[in-house]
Motif scaffolding. Sequence first.
Motif: not given
Length: 121
Positions: A52-81
């Motif tokens: 949620r905070g702290g610079g929006h740390s991320t963590y990925y499953a090995d199967s998607v690492k390097g291909r998928f990117t998770i992000s969020r916009d708290n102002a829009k109450n939305t998370v993306y992939l």
Amino acid sequence: VQLQACGGGLVQTGGSLRLSCAASGSLVSLNDMGWFRQAPGKEREFVADISRGGGHSTYYADSVKGRFTISRDNAKNTVYLQMNNLKPEDTAVYYCAPFTDWGRVPQYDPWGQGTQVTVSS
């Protein structure tokens, strides 16, 4: 309050999709959030987490690492992939949910509406 994922579809191998997940109220903006997926006949599995905070740390499953990117916009109450270089094995229904342990599928109920991603070979 239910989470609703959208943005799925049918793509060819190597294609891209961007999923979004939102909910009414502040459910997304106030929680660490993750993406999870469930393929037919298989258990739900972890895909990616973002804090949620702290610079929006991320963590990925090995199967998607390097291909998928998770992000969020708290102002829009939305998370993306953002999903690039999709493979047939990525075919599944994708869900988002708050998480408590990095890399684990949470005991969350109800999961809300997922979005179908189908990758053709």
